[in-house]
Scaffold this active site. Structure first.
Site, PDB file in Angstrom:
ATOM      1  N   CYS A   1       0.825  -1.206   0.000  1.00  0.00           N
ATOM      2  CA  CYS A   1       0.000   0.000   0.000  1.00  0.00           C
ATOM      3  C   CYS A   1       0.858   1.255   0.000  1.00  0.00           C
ATOM      4  CB  CYS A   1      -0.920   0.014   1.212  1.00  0.00           C
ATOM      5  SG  CYS A   1      -1.962  -1.437   1.306  1.00  0.00           S
TER       6      CYS A   1
ATOM      7  N   ASP B   1       2.787   2.337   2.458  1.00  0.00           N
ATOM      8  CA  ASP B   1       3.093   2.907   3.780  1.00  0.00           C
ATOM      9  C   ASP B   1       3.348   1.788   4.786  1.00  0.00           C
ATOM     10  OD1 ASP B   1       1.941   5.747   3.300  1.00  0.00           O
ATOM     11  OD2 ASP B   1       0.218   4.450   2.939  1.00  0.00           O
TER      12      ASP B   1
ATOM     13  N   CYS C   1       5.178   8.278   2.198  1.00  0.00           N
ATOM     14  CA  CYS C   1       5.292   9.623   1.650  1.00  0.00           C
ATOM     15  C   CYS C   1       5.617  10.615   2.772  1.00  0.00           C
ATOM     16  CB  CYS C   1       3.987  10.017   0.970  1.00  0.00           C
ATOM     17  SG  CYS C   1       2.619  10.142   2.123  1.00  0.00           S
TER      18      CYS C   1
ATOM     19  N   CYS D   1      -2.727   8.636   6.225  1.00  0.00           N
ATOM     20  CA  CYS D   1      -1.432   8.669   6.914  1.00  0.00           C
ATOM     21  C   CYS D   1      -1.629   8.903   8.402  1.00  0.00           C
ATOM     22  CB  CYS D   1      -0.543   9.788   6.356  1.00  0.00           C
ATOM     23  SG  CYS D   1      -0.113   9.538   4.625  1.00  0.00           S
TER      24      CYS D   1
END
Lengths: 128, 363, 404
Positions: free
Chosen positions: A37, A39, A63, A106
Site C-alpha cells: 500500500c 506505507d 510519503c 497517513c
C-alpha cells in the site's frame, strides 16, 4: 501536491527516528501498514514502571505525510501515560499537519501505530 | 495589404503575444505534481478562472478550438434529438449524422413560433444548437427567447458564440444556455485553442479519451501558452467591447451609406458591428475576390473552412436568396487593427470594381 | 549544493526549443492568415507554411506529406486512429489487439470500444516490457481489424519490435497503428520499412509546441477512418477545424531539428544515462532498472530504489523535476500499471522513479541529480523500517501485513 510547512518541517527534521530493543520488556512495538500500500510505520515506546511513556522511536516507509505523522506522534506521546497516548485521534494529527483529504490515511496509520505499540506492551505485561 | 477577413482569423493581440511568450519560458506538463508542472498548472488555472469570470460562466473545458468544442457539445450528451438552425457553422451542421435543421426567415433569424412547434413535435426532449452571431452576416439570433422555449419543453441548449465574443454583450449566465463554444483566434488569441463553457451539472462523454484531463471530458496535455494567450485576448476584447463596437458600427454604417448599390444581407435584423455581407449586383464573388486582391484587400466569400471548395453559402441560401444573388455576395469583416482609412480604401475599391464591370457590360 | 531546479521529466513533456519558437512566432503575429482562406495572400502564405511543415513531419517518418493529418496532439491522434478505424470497418471486423502497457488514451479508447461491442485483446508484456511476438501472432483472427502497439513506452522507455510487428500485421492483412509520441526524434522510424499503417506523434514530446500533433495515415494500401471532429472537412475530411499555422510550423521545425540531430543526441544521452546509472549503482545497493536495459531510448531510466517510497523520495529531491509514474496518473496513489504489467511487485513499484534526460540536460545536471538522489535515498533508508528488516535478514514477504 503542496505540503504544509509543518509536514515539511517533520519530513526534513524528523524527530525520534530510530529503534528500541523490541525484546526489552519495557518496550512496546507497533508495526502497521503494508509495503504493497506504500506505507509502513514502525512505532516503539519505552514505558516506565509508573506507566509513563519515557521514550518513543519510529521508522516509516511512505510519503512525506506519513513520515510527518509518525514523527509528530512520537513527540506527542512522550511523557504521556498509556491511556492518554491511546486517546490521540487521527483527526487531531491531520488537523495539526493540515493534511489534504488524500493524505488522511497517513494520520489514521499513525493512530493505529500508537495503539499497536500499546497493545504490544500490554501483552508483555498482562497484569498491568 | 489591407486585411478585412477578421472572421476567418483575427491577428494576434499584443497582450496575447506577451502572455504567451512568458508562458513559453516554463517547461513542464501541467499534470505533473512537481514544481515545473505546478507552475504551468497555476498559469492555466488562473486563465481558466479569469475567463470564466469574464463571461459569467460556470465550468470551462479547454479544447483545440471552436470546431472541437462544437463537436464535443453536440455528441457529449449521448443519443438524443438534435435541432440546429440552417445558418450554423459547418462544424455544427456536420457534428451529427442526422440533425433536424430548422430554417430561418429571410432576415436570417430563427422563427420562434416555428421553433416551439418543432421542438414540441419530438417525443423526447433533446438538444438545440443555435449560434449567437452568424459568421457570414453578423445577424444575432434571439437566443434568450429560444432558450426560454427550449427550457419549457425540457430541451438543453448549446450556442456557438465564437463570433459573439467581444462583439456583443456576452454573459453565459444571462443567456441561460447549457453549453457555449468559444474560439481563441476569433477574438485575437492564438489558433489551436478554444473552450466549451458548461453549466456545473453538465457532464459530457468525451470525444478524446485518455488521461482524464478537463473534468474527464477532454483528455490531452493542456497547452499553457495557448491557453494564457486565449485568456489575455478574451479579457481584453471583453473590456474594450463597447468602445470597439461603437467604432466598428460607425465604419459599418459608413460602408453602407457610401455604397447604395450594394445589397446588405441581414440588415433588417439585429446585427454585430464587425461584419458586412455585401452583394454586388451582376458581379460574381470570385471576380470580386480577385479584383479586391489585386487592389491589396483581403476579403472572403463566406466561411473559410470549406478547404478550397468554392460552394454557395448555405447561410445566404438559408435566408432564401436566389442562387444568382448568393453568387454575387462577399464578406468583409473588421477588427481591432482596422482603420477608417482601410474602410475608405475598401469603399473606393468596391466602387471601382462595380463601375468597371458596368462599363464592360455597357460596351 | 546547487539549488537551481533541474528538469528531468522529458518523457512527460519537453520544453519548446527556442529555435522552434523563433520559427513559429511570425505566424502568430504578422503571418496570421487562416490557411483555409483561399481568397487572399494571407491565406495562401499560411497554407504554404502548413504544407512545408507537413513535408517536414513526413520526412522524419519517411512518409508522403499527403499522409500526414495534423491534430491537437497525440491523445487526439490515438483516439482518431483507434476509434476511427474501428468505426469505419465495424461492419466487416470487430477485433482490436493492443497491449497492457499502452498510454491511457489508447487503453481508454479501447475500453470504450469494448462497451460498444468490439472485442479487444490486451497482450501482456514480458518482464523486460516487450511484447511476445508469438502472442501477437496467436491473437490475430479473421475478425482483427487493427493492432495498436506503442513504439516506445512513456514510463520505461522500452522500444517494441516495430518492424517485426509490422511484418506480422501486413502478412495477416491487419492494420498496424503505433503510438510513437515517445519515439519520434529519438529512434529512426520508417513507416514503409516497418509496415506501419497509422502512427501518432506529439509536438511537445519532441521540443515542439503543445497543442499540436499528427497522425500518419497510409494511402497505399489505403487506410480509411471515421472522423472524430466533423465540420469544414479539413485534413482530407479526417479532421475538421482551423489548422493553427504557427503550431503546425512549430511541429514541422521540431521534426526537422530532431531528424538532423538525432544521431549525435542519442550518443550524448546514452552517455549521460550511463553516467547517472553508474553513479547510483556505485553508491547504492538494491536499485533495479525497470524495462529492458538495451532495447530502450537513450534518455530514459526507470529505477526502483528498494524500501524507499517514491513519493516520499520525490519530496526530498524537490529541486529535481521528475516523476514517480506517468504524469497523467501520478496525482493518484495507485502504483504504476505499466510496472505492474512487467511483473514488478506492488511494493517495488511504489519505490520507482522515472528519470528522463533530454536536449537541455548537462553533465553537471546529471551529477547533481545523482548526488541528491543518493543522499536522499540513504537518509530515507535510515528511516525505513523495511530497510532495517532487510538488513536484519528478515524476509518482508513472510510478514503478515494488514493491507488497508
Amino acid at each position: 501536491m503542496a505540503y504544509s510547512a509543518k509536514v515539511i518541517d517533520h519530513y526534513e527534521n524528523p524527530r525520534n527516528v530510530g529503534s528500541l530493543d523490541a525484546q526489552d520488556a519495557a518496550v512496546g512495538t507497533g508495526l502497521v501498514g503494508a509495503p504493497a500500500c506504500g506505507d509502513v510505520m514502525k512505532l516503539q515506546i519505552k514505558v516506565s514502571d509508573q506507566g509513563i511513556i519515557e521514550d518513543a522511536k519510529f521508522k516509516t516507509f511512505g510519503c512525506g505525510s506519513a513520515i510527518a505523522s509518525s514523527s509528530l506522534v512520537t513527540e506527542w506521546i512522550k511523557g504521556k501515560s498509556l491511556e492518554e497516548a491511546g486517546e490521540i485521534k487521527n483527526t487531531t494529527i491531520a488537523q495539526h499537519l493540515s493534511l489534504p483529504p488524500v493524505k488522511i490515511h497517513c494520520s489514521m496509520l499513525a493512530e493505529d501505530a500508537i495503539r499497536a505499540a500499546i497493545r504490544d506492551y500490554k501483552e508483555k505485561h498482562p497484569s498491568a | 495589404m489591407i486585411y478585412l477577413d477578421y472572421n476567418a482569423s483575427v491577428p494576434l493581440r499584443p497582450c496575447a503575444k506577451k502572455a504567451m511568450l512568458e508562458a513559453y519560458d516554463f517547461e513542464g506538463n501541467p499534470s505533473s505534481p512537481h514544481f515545473a508542472g505546478r507552475k504551468v498548472r497555476s498559469l492555466i488555472d488562473e486563465a481558466r478562472k479569469s475567463l470564466v469570470k469574464g463571461i459569467h460562466g460556470q465550468r470551462l473545458v479547454f479544447t483545440s478550438g471552436g470546431t472541437e468544442a462544437n463537436a464535443l457539445a453536440l455528441s457529449g450528451l449521448g443519443e438524443m434529438p438534435l435541432v440546429v438552425s440552417s445558418v450554423e457553422h459547418e462544424s455544427v451542421l456536420k457534428a451529427h449524422t442526422n440533425p433536424c435543421v430548422a430554417p430561418v426567415t429571410a432576415a436570417g433569424i430563427l422563427d420562434l413560433v416555428y421553433l416551439e412547434k418543432l421542438l414540441a413535435s419530438f417525443d423526447t426532449p433533446g438538444l438545440l444548437s443555435l449560434m449567437l452571431v452568424n459568421n457570414e452576416t453578423g445577424v444575432i439570433q434571439p437566443l434568450q427567447d429560444a432558450v426560454m422555449i427550449a427550457r419549457k419543453l425540457g430541451w438543453k441548449v448549446h450556442t456557438d458564440a465564437s463570433q459573439a465574443l467581444g462583439h456583443i454583450p456576452l454573459s453565459f449566465e444571462e443567456l441561460g444556455v447549457d453549453m457555449m463554444t468559444l474560439s481563441s483566434h476569433k477574438c485575437g488569441g492564438p489558433t489551436g485553442v478554444g473552450a466549451l463553457v458548461l453549466k456545473e451539472d453538465i457532464q459530457l462523454h468525451p470525444l478524446i479519451r485518455g488521461g482524464g484531463q478537463e473534468f474527464g471530458m477532454r483528455s490531452g496535455t493542456l497547452a499553457a501558452p495557448l491557453i494564457v494567450g486565449f485568456a489575455a485576448a478574451a479579457l481584453e476584447v471583453l473590456s474594450e467591447r463597447e468602445e470597439q463596437t461603437n467604432r466598428l458600427r460607425e465604419l459599418q454604417k459608413k460602408v453602407e451609406d457610401a455604397l447604395p448599390m450594394a445589397r446588405v444581407y441581414g440588415k433588417e435584423s439585429p446585427r454585430a458591428a464587425h461584419v458586412l455581407c455585401l452583394g454586388m449586383p451582376g458581379v460574381s464573388s470570385e471576380l470580386q475576390l480577385m479584383s479586391f486582391d489585386l487592389k491589396g484587400i483581403a476579403i472572403s466569400m463566406g466561411s473559410a473552412c470549406s478547404s478550397g471548395k468554392t460552394k454557395e453559402s448555405h447561410v445566404l441560401k438559408g435566408m432564401g436568396l436566389s442562387s444568382e444573388d448568393v453568387k454575387c455576395a462577399i464578406r468583409m469583416s473588421m477588427g481591432w487593427k482596422t482603420s477608417e482609412k482601410d474602410i475608405d480604401n475598401f469603399i473606393k475599391a468596391w466602387n471601382e470594381i462595380f463601375l468597371s464591370q458596368q462599363m464592360k457590360e455597357a460596351s | 549544493m546547487v539549488t537551481r531546479p533541474i528538469y528531468l521529466d522529458y518523457q512527460s513533456t519537453t520544453p519548446c526549443d527556442p529555435r522552434v519558437l523563433k520559427v513559429m512566432l511570425p505566424y502568430f503575429t504578422e503571418e496570421f492568415g487562416n490557411p483555409h482562406s483561399r481568397s487572399h495572400a494571407y491565406g495562401w502564405k499560411a497554407e504554404e507554411a502548413v504544407d512545408h511543415a507537413r513535408e517536414q513531419v513526413a520526412a522524419i517518418l519517411s512518409a508522403d506529406p499527403r499522409e500526414v493529418i495534423f491534430t491537437s496532439g497525440a491523445t487526439e491522434a490515438n483516439n482518431l486512429a483507434i476509434k476511427g478505424v474501428a468505426h469505419f470497418y465495424k461492419d466487416q471486423k470487430n477485433h482490436i489487439i493492443t497491449c497492457s502497457t499502452e498510454h491511457k488514451c489508447v487503453l481508454d479508447s479501447c475500453r470504450h470500444l469494448e462497451q460498444e461491442g468490439f472485442k479487444v485483446t490486451y497482450l501482456p508484456v514480458k518482464s523486460n516490457g516487450l511484447i511476445n511476438l508469438e502472442d501477437l501472432r496467436k491473437a490475430i483472427t479473421n475478425q482483427t481489424v487493427l493492432v495498436s502497439i506503442m513504439a516506445v513506452n512513456n514510463e520505461i522507455g522500452v522500444i517494441q519490435p516495430l518492424a517485426e510487428i509490422g511484418k506480422i500485421c501486413r502478412e495477416a492483412g491487419v492494420f498496424f497503428h503505433t503510438d510513437a509520441a515517445q519515439a519520434v526524434g529519438k529512434i529512426p522510424l520508417d513507416v514503409n520499412a516497418m509496415n506501419i499503417d497509422l502512427l501518432s506523434l506529439s509536438g511537445h514530446k519532441l521540443y515542439g509546441p503543445k497543442g499540436v500533433g499528427a497522425l500518419y495515415v497510409r494511402r497505399k494500401p489505403r487506410v480509411r477512418l471515421q472522423a472524430l471532429i466533423n465540420g469544414g472537412g479539413q485534413e482530407r475530411g479526417m479532421r475538421s477545424g482551423t489548422l493553427s499555422t504557427p503550431l503546425c510550423v512549430g511541429l514541422g521545425e521540431a521534426c526537422a531539428l530532431a531528424q538532423t540531430e538525432m544521431r549525435a543526441e542519442s550518443i550524448r544521452l546514452k552517455a549521460l544515462s550511463a553516467r547517472f546509472y553508474k553513479a547510483i549503482q556505485d553508491s547504492l545497493e538494491e536499485v533495479y532498472l525497470n524495462g529492458d536495459a538495451d532495447q530502450r531510448i537513450p534518455g530514459n531510466l526507470n529505477i526502483s530504489f528498494a524500501h524507499v517510497e517514491g513519493e516520499g523520495l520525490m519530496m526530498g529531491i524537490k529541486e529535481l523535476a521528475l516523476s514517480s509514474g506517468s504524469a497523467c496518473t501520478s496525482a493518484s496513489l495507485e502504483p504504476s500499471y505499466v510496472l505492474r504489467a512487467l511483473g514488478v511487485e506492488v511494493e517495488m513499484a511504489h519505490t520507482s522513479l522515472r528519470i528522463g534526460f533530454g536536449r537541455f540536460t548537462t553533465e553537471e545536471d546529471v551529477d547533481t541529480a545523482a548526488k541528491m538522489i543518493i543522499k536522499e535515498v540513504g537518509r530515507l533508508r535510515d528511516m525505513s523500517p523495511l530497510w532495517e528488516m532487510s538488513r536484519q535478514g528478515i524476509d518482508i514477504k513472510s510478514i503478515q501485513w494488514a493491507e488497508h
